[in-house]
Scaffold this active site. Structure first.
Site, PDB file in Angstrom:
ATOM      1  N   ASN A  32       0.858  -1.191   0.000  1.00  0.00           N
ATOM      2  CA  ASN A  32       0.000   0.000   0.000  1.00  0.00           C
ATOM      3  C   ASN A  32       0.899   1.247   0.000  1.00  0.00           C
ATOM      4  O   ASN A  32       0.788   2.120   0.851  1.00  0.00           O
ATOM      5  CB  ASN A  32      -0.952  -0.006   1.197  1.00  0.00           C
ATOM      6  CG  ASN A  32      -2.069   0.996   1.002  1.00  0.00           C
ATOM      7  OD1 ASN A  32      -2.532   1.209  -0.119  1.00  0.00           O
ATOM      8  ND2 ASN A  32      -2.488   1.644   2.050  1.00  0.00           N
ATOM      9  N   HIS A  37       7.228   5.751   0.962  1.00  0.00           N
ATOM     10  CA  HIS A  37       7.945   4.527   0.562  1.00  0.00           C
ATOM     11  C   HIS A  37       8.816   4.787  -0.672  1.00  0.00           C
ATOM     12  O   HIS A  37       9.946   4.291  -0.764  1.00  0.00           O
ATOM     13  CB  HIS A  37       6.955   3.417   0.186  1.00  0.00           C
ATOM     14  CG  HIS A  37       6.154   2.890   1.338  1.00  0.00           C
ATOM     15  ND1 HIS A  37       4.803   3.120   1.474  1.00  0.00           N
ATOM     16  CD2 HIS A  37       6.521   2.131   2.398  1.00  0.00           C
ATOM     17  CE1 HIS A  37       4.369   2.511   2.564  1.00  0.00           C
ATOM     18  NE2 HIS A  37       5.376   1.914   3.144  1.00  0.00           N
ATOM     19  N   GLN A  61       3.732  -9.724  13.114  1.00  0.00           N
ATOM     20  CA  GLN A  61       3.915  -8.462  13.829  1.00  0.00           C
ATOM     21  C   GLN A  61       2.589  -7.796  14.197  1.00  0.00           C
ATOM     22  O   GLN A  61       2.573  -6.697  14.733  1.00  0.00           O
ATOM     23  CB  GLN A  61       4.809  -7.503  13.038  1.00  0.00           C
ATOM     24  CG  GLN A  61       4.217  -6.955  11.753  1.00  0.00           C
ATOM     25  CD  GLN A  61       5.264  -6.188  10.963  1.00  0.00           C
ATOM     26  OE1 GLN A  61       6.145  -6.757  10.337  1.00  0.00           O
ATOM     27  NE2 GLN A  61       5.185  -4.851  10.995  1.00  0.00           N
ATOM     28  N   GLY A 149      12.314   3.879   7.275  1.00  0.00           N
ATOM     29  CA  GLY A 149      11.824   5.235   7.521  1.00  0.00           C
ATOM     30  C   GLY A 149      11.997   5.635   8.985  1.00  0.00           C
ATOM     31  O   GLY A 149      11.800   4.820   9.887  1.00  0.00           O
ATOM     32  N   LYS A 151      10.010   7.507  10.435  1.00  0.00           N
ATOM     33  CA  LYS A 151       8.675   7.621  11.047  1.00  0.00           C
ATOM     34  C   LYS A 151       8.470   6.539  12.105  1.00  0.00           C
ATOM     35  O   LYS A 151       7.947   6.789  13.180  1.00  0.00           O
ATOM     36  CB  LYS A 151       7.560   7.538  10.011  1.00  0.00           C
ATOM     37  CG  LYS A 151       6.199   7.810  10.628  1.00  0.00           C
ATOM     38  CD  LYS A 151       5.071   7.583   9.695  1.00  0.00           C
ATOM     39  CE  LYS A 151       4.616   6.155   9.675  1.00  0.00           C
ATOM     40  NZ  LYS A 151       3.918   5.722  10.907  1.00  0.00           N
ATOM     41  N   ASP A 152       8.902   5.312  11.780  1.00  0.00           N
ATOM     42  CA  ASP A 152       8.822   4.214  12.749  1.00  0.00           C
ATOM     43  C   ASP A 152      10.139   4.204  13.520  1.00  0.00           C
ATOM     44  O   ASP A 152      11.001   3.347  13.312  1.00  0.00           O
ATOM     45  CB  ASP A 152       8.583   2.892  12.019  1.00  0.00           C
ATOM     46  CG  ASP A 152       7.237   2.887  11.318  1.00  0.00           C
ATOM     47  OD1 ASP A 152       6.227   3.144  11.992  1.00  0.00           O
ATOM     48  OD2 ASP A 152       7.196   2.671  10.104  1.00  0.00           O
ATOM     49  N   MET A 186       3.258  10.685   6.415  1.00  0.00           N
ATOM     50  CA  MET A 186       2.647   9.739   5.474  1.00  0.00           C
ATOM     51  C   MET A 186       2.710   8.339   6.057  1.00  0.00           C
ATOM     52  O   MET A 186       3.731   7.925   6.603  1.00  0.00           O
ATOM     53  CB  MET A 186       3.363   9.793   4.139  1.00  0.00           C
ATOM     54  CG  MET A 186       3.096  11.071   3.409  1.00  0.00           C
ATOM     55  SD  MET A 186       3.815  11.038   1.761  1.00  0.00           S
ATOM     56  CE  MET A 186       3.441  12.715   1.260  1.00  0.00           C
ATOM     57  N   SER A 188       0.627   4.200   5.533  1.00  0.00           N
ATOM     58  CA  SER A 188      -0.409   3.401   4.866  1.00  0.00           C
ATOM     59  C   SER A 188      -1.707   3.456   5.652  1.00  0.00           C
ATOM     60  O   SER A 188      -2.797   3.372   5.091  1.00  0.00           O
ATOM     61  CB  SER A 188       0.041   1.941   4.760  1.00  0.00           C
ATOM     62  OG  SER A 188       1.236   1.881   4.029  1.00  0.00           O
TER      63      SER A 188
HETATM   64  O1  PAF Z   1       7.799  -0.935   8.458  1.00  0.00           O
HETATM   65  C1  PAF Z   1       7.214  -1.868   7.891  1.00  0.00           C
HETATM   66  O2  PAF Z   1       6.514  -1.690   6.895  1.00  0.00           O
HETATM   67  C2  PAF Z   1       7.347  -3.278   8.472  1.00  0.00           C
HETATM   68  O3  PAF Z   1       7.394  -3.270   9.856  1.00  0.00           O
HETATM   69  C3  PAF Z   1       8.533  -4.048   7.875  1.00  0.00           C
HETATM   70  C4  PAF Z   1       9.860  -3.410   8.250  1.00  0.00           C
HETATM   71  C5  PAF Z   1       8.405  -4.123   6.372  1.00  0.00           C
HETATM   72  C6  PAF Z   1       8.543  -5.481   8.430  1.00  0.00           C
HETATM   73  O4  PAF Z   1       7.375  -6.162   8.095  1.00  0.00           O
END
Ligand code: PAF
Length: 282
Positions: A32, A37, A61, A149, A151-152, A186, A188
């Site tokens: 998405n 990204h 996760q 990113g 962001k996380d 930004m 998803s």
């Molecule tokens: O940040 C994400 O989109 C996810 O946590 C990742 C790093 C792709 C792992 O599934």
């Protein structure tokens, strides 16, 4: 751009690139895809000769009451966007390819530090799922460089620790957060917001900026955090946390510390849970 569903096919492609002397960049995603990204793909491109992106909605996760089933999936649009931004290969495996012995019974990678607080505390098992899938993806792609990113932010620290502690020969590159005009990071999950909620969600970035200004003005941290929660609540968001932590490991700073800090917010709005952060002296 080639698309691979099987690990063996992806490995054959990457091995051929390596034999030809190419440096490989990697951008793992759950799909998405949006401009944030694509900026990771462009950064990977700047660091490497060839770029692989993965699209895999990783079941391990997500907690039992989270949005795994409804997580937005848009593979065709993702493929077109990746190709347009210079990605060379897309890896989009099925769950059986990533978890041949079942997701619930998979070998797991735990990162015991950094994961006990904030997202790790509120989403038990989340970071073990992230660390496990990222380790598997690193092992399959064997990139020289991987881009994540900012962001996380907590995830970025977890991945850095994982790569360092497992002695993986992969450079972890952090990509700055891309924002909407109102400052909303930004994500998803912004797709869960109505137009009016998107507008309102701009309060998160404004609150992070106010936290930074408060710190620079010498205000006491507990008061800054209380004001931040109140500001979010006044805009109709439900804050999970609004805190200032040490940027290196997310531990609590002493009251006298003013350098090397980060402000982090998680808040719920409508169907979305939004996270964002701001390095206070980048
Ligand atoms: O940040 C994400 O989109 C996810 O946590 C990742 C790093 C792709 C792992 O599934």
């Amino acid at each position: 751009m080639d698309t691979f569903h099987s690990a063996a096919d992806l490995r054959a492609c990457v091995s051929a690139w390596r034999r030809a002397g190419a440096c490989v960049g990697f951008v793992p995603t759950m799909g998405n895809l949006h401009a944030g990204h694509f900026s990771l793909v462009e950064l990977a491109r700047a660091h490497a000769d060839k770029v692989v992106a993965s699209v895999f909605v990783n079941p391990t996760q997500f907690g039992p009451n989270e949005d795994f089933a409804s997580y937005p999936r848009s593979l065709e649009a993702d493929r077109a966007g990746l190709a347009a931004h210079g990605c060379d290969a897309l890896f989009t495996p099925g769950v059986e390819e990533m978890y041949p012995f079942g997701a619930a019974t998979s070998v797991r990678v735990e990162v015991p530090q950094i994961t006990q607080t904030l997202e790790g505390e509120l989403r038990p098992g989340h970071f073990a799922g992230v660390a496990t899938v990222v380790t598997k993806l690193f092992n399959l792609v064997q990139p020289d460089v991987a881009v994540f990113g900012e962001k996380d932010y907590q995830q970025l620290l977890v991945i850095r620790r994982l790569a360092e502690d497992l002695r993986l020969p992969i450079e972890i590159v952090a990509a700055p957060t891309r924002r909407e005009a109102n400052g909303l990071a930004m994500s998803s999950r912004n797709q869960y917001l109505s137009a009016e909620e998107r507008d309102r969600a701009g309060v998160i970035h404004r609150t992070l900026s106010a936290m930074r200004d408060g710190l620079h003005a010498g205000r006491v941290q507990v008061e800054i955090e209380a004001d931040a929660r109140a500001r979010l609540a006044a805009a109709g968001l439900v804050p999970d946390y609004a805190v200032i932590r040490r940027a290196g490991d997310l531990s609590m700073p002493a009251g006298s510390e003013h350098r090397g800090l980060v402000a982090l917010i998680a808040a719920r709005l409508g169907r979305a849970r939004l996270i964002d952060n701001l390095l206070l002296d980048p």
